[in-house]
Design an enzyme around this catalytic site. Structure first.
Site, PDB file in Angstrom:
ATOM      1  N   TYR A 159       0.830  -1.219   0.000  1.00 52.82           N
ATOM      2  CA  TYR A 159       0.000   0.000   0.000  1.00 52.82           C
ATOM      3  C   TYR A 159       0.857   1.258   0.000  1.00 52.82           C
ATOM      4  O   TYR A 159       0.410   2.320  -0.426  1.00 52.82           O
ATOM      5  CB  TYR A 159      -0.928   0.016   1.225  1.00 52.82           C
ATOM      6  CG  TYR A 159      -2.322  -0.479   0.953  1.00 52.82           C
ATOM      7  CD1 TYR A 159      -2.653  -1.118  -0.233  1.00 52.82           C
ATOM      8  CD2 TYR A 159      -3.330  -0.308   1.899  1.00 52.82           C
ATOM      9  CE1 TYR A 159      -3.934  -1.588  -0.455  1.00 52.82           C
ATOM     10  CE2 TYR A 159      -4.616  -0.768   1.680  1.00 52.82           C
ATOM     11  CZ  TYR A 159      -4.907  -1.409   0.508  1.00 52.82           C
ATOM     12  OH  TYR A 159      -6.185  -1.864   0.295  1.00 52.82           O
ATOM     13  N   LYS A 229       6.114 -14.096   4.889  1.00 50.72           N
ATOM     14  CA  LYS A 229       6.938 -14.836   3.922  1.00 50.72           C
ATOM     15  C   LYS A 229       8.401 -14.477   4.201  1.00 50.72           C
ATOM     16  O   LYS A 229       9.177 -14.130   3.304  1.00 50.72           O
ATOM     17  CB  LYS A 229       6.467 -14.405   2.522  1.00 50.72           C
ATOM     18  CG  LYS A 229       6.865 -15.250   1.372  1.00 50.72           C
ATOM     19  CD  LYS A 229       6.356 -16.660   1.398  1.00 50.72           C
ATOM     20  CE  LYS A 229       7.065 -17.433   0.290  1.00 50.72           C
ATOM     21  NZ  LYS A 229       7.341 -18.806   0.575  1.00 50.72           N
ATOM     22  N   ASP A 286       2.468 -19.126   2.368  1.00 51.24           N
ATOM     23  CA  ASP A 286       2.080 -20.123   1.358  1.00 51.24           C
ATOM     24  C   ASP A 286       1.506 -21.371   2.036  1.00 51.24           C
ATOM     25  O   ASP A 286       0.466 -21.897   1.619  1.00 51.24           O
ATOM     26  CB  ASP A 286       3.256 -20.478   0.429  1.00 51.24           C
ATOM     27  CG  ASP A 286       4.568 -20.696   1.173  1.00 51.24           C
ATOM     28  OD1 ASP A 286       4.650 -20.357   2.370  1.00 51.24           O
ATOM     29  OD2 ASP A 286       5.518 -21.211   0.557  1.00 51.24           O
ATOM     30  N   ASP A 310      -4.402  -9.436   2.058  1.00 49.46           N
ATOM     31  CA  ASP A 310      -5.324  -9.332   0.929  1.00 49.46           C
ATOM     32  C   ASP A 310      -5.657 -10.736   0.410  1.00 49.46           C
ATOM     33  O   ASP A 310      -6.824 -11.117   0.273  1.00 49.46           O
ATOM     34  CB  ASP A 310      -4.632  -8.510  -0.174  1.00 49.46           C
ATOM     35  CG  ASP A 310      -5.620  -7.910  -1.144  1.00 49.46           C
ATOM     36  OD1 ASP A 310      -6.833  -7.948  -0.861  1.00 49.46           O
ATOM     37  OD2 ASP A 310      -5.186  -7.399  -2.186  1.00 49.46           O
TER      38      ASP A 310
END
Ligand code: NAP
Length: 423
Positions: A159, A229, A286, A310
């Site tokens: 963002y 991640k 993931d 998101d």
């Protein structure tokens, strides 16, 4: 403040901060609440949700005084701009507001209005409760196992992403800087390149995780999972998790909140936590996407940087019936802007067919924030009652046998009837 084009309702009182507090609100029984209907299906679901929320307020002895404010297409028509200053000011001044979706055309020259609103108002936590309502069709075998709340950082990561377009002088300057000054001389392939930077700060990470932990404590939840991640993006996503663990470890007593920084490769049952404490663990994004489907009931509150949030919150929404149902809200210090997860769904717009449940249930979240728990429960129960009786909008009807397809406005009337029956 006086406004140029916004009509302030004659009745009603403003929601204000409690004396001496930075974030606790004084909520009158007749608050003025700004509402943006939004683009596309917003003009269908906005008025429908408004009526339902009015009915729930009325049934619990209160009255909402709505104040229409404008962004997107409606603002372009009235103000010749997408996000007028007075829209932002009205939300700031009234502290609690609700909005429908706003279109962001793909491509250059149009900044997302949603991102602009969230950043300008410093609404740093995007919160999406994902729970199953009886009767909603779902693609998974045990949708009732889903009862998660996602906390998505709302002001940084992508963002606040800074990007340079391939072929521009600027991108080549950045490439030269990275190669010559920073010493990464054989990292970027030759030829045209696009480059982006995603900042993740201590301030942004810590306040988001703190919000998630406080919520878990208040709501009697068992666990907060930091989703990142960091195995690949060590100094952004990995750092998010480290800062999050610091909050858990340093700001709360161990018997209330137990930080489990070595949880990445451990089964949760193998982690020893003090009885009654909330565990703060970490998981890779993931792996989380599959576990959310395969081990749904192991997860509770999730806290994550913007982009992971998101993906994960949309995916969680799909498990409990999709975007027509999924509510959300943006929270800052002493202010909140409720909004559904879905966008403006242009191909369904202006046909009185879209599902208003996501916006209605975002209103439920707003009522929760206002401490109107009875009205919030009534909204949830009435939506569930309507859907489980087989009266649904097109998106659910196409997945159900023997359901009755209702228009947006008819569905809202059914929910209102159920509010009256249940109250
Ligand atoms: P979308 O508007 O969420 O719509 C995708 C699909 O989801 C729709 O075609 C429809 O599926 C289903 N859907 C969404 N809302 C629904 C509702 N209320 N009732 C029933 N079904 C619903 O996503 P998009 O098409 O990718 O985005 C369109 C625009 O919205 C873009 O400009 C995007 O940037 C913007 N957007 C805004 C927000 C926001 O304001 N916060 C959020 C997301 C996207 P079917 O076609 O299968 O019926």
């Amino acid at each position: 403040m006086s406004y140029d084009k916004i009509e302030v309702p004659e009745q009603g009182e403003k929601i204000t901060l409690k004396d001496g507090s930075e974030d606790e609100l004084e909520i009158p029984d007749n608050p003025i609440i700004p509402i943006i209907y939004g683009d596309g299906v917003g003009s269908d679901v906005g008025p429908a949700a408004q009526k339902v929320l009015d009915a729930a307020a009325d049934a619990t002895g209160r009255e909402i005084n709505w104040m229409r404010i404008y962004a997107g297409e409606s603002a372009r028509e009235m103000y010749d701009e997408n996000l007028p200053d007075e829209t932002v000011e009205a939300i700031k001044e009234h502290r609690v507001a609700i909005k429908g979706p706003l279109t962001t055309p793909v491509g250059a020259g149009f900044r997302s209005l949603n991102v602009a609103l969230r950043q300008t108002l410093d609404l740093y936590a995007n919160v999406r409760p994902t729970y199953y309502l009886d009767g909603v069709p779902s693609p998974v075998k045990a949708p009732e196992e889903m009862d998660m709340v996602t906390f998505r950082e709302n002001t940084e990561d992508v963002y606040a992403g800074i990007e340079w377009e391939a072929g521009t002088e600027e991108v080549e300057q950045v490439r030269d800087f990275i190669e010559d000054e920073m010493g990464f001389d054989s990292t970027i392939h030759e030829g045209p390149v696009g480059i982006g930077i995603k900042p993740i700060t201590e301030k942004g990470s810590k306040r988001l995780v703190r919000e998630a932990i406080d919520y878990a404590l208040e709501q009697g939840r068992d666990k907060v999972t930091l989703v990142h991640k960091g195995n690949i993006m060590k100094f952004t996503e990995g750092q998010f998790s480290e800062w999050g663990m610091e909050v858990a470890d340093e700001e709360y007593p161990d018997d209330e909140v137990f930080a489990a920084p070595d949880s990445l490769w451990e089964e949760q049952d193998d982690i020893d936590i003090p009885e009654g404490a909330i565990m703060v663990e970490e998981r890779l994004a993931d792996a989380m996407l599959q576990w959310m489907q395969l081990r749904t009931d192991e997860f509770d509150v999730l806290a994550m940087p913007n982009l992971n949030g998101d993906y994960l919150s949309d995916s969680a929404g799909a498990q409990i019936g999709g975007l027509g149902i999924a509510p959300g809200g943006n929270f800052g210090k002493g202010r909140m802007l409720a909004e559904p997860v879905h966008g403006s769904a242009p191909k369904r717009a202006n046909q009185d067919m879209a599902n208003p449940s996501a916006l209605i249930l975002s209103g439920r979240l707003m009522f929760d924030y206002m401490g109107w728990d009875d009205a919030a429960d009534l909204v949830r129960d009435a939506v569930e009652e309507t859907i489980s009786s087989g009266k649904v909008t097109y998106d659910l009807e196409r997945q159900l046998e023997d359901a009755e397809k209702l228009a947006t406005s008819e569905y809202a009337e059914e929910v209102i009837d159920n509010i009256e029956k249940l109250s």
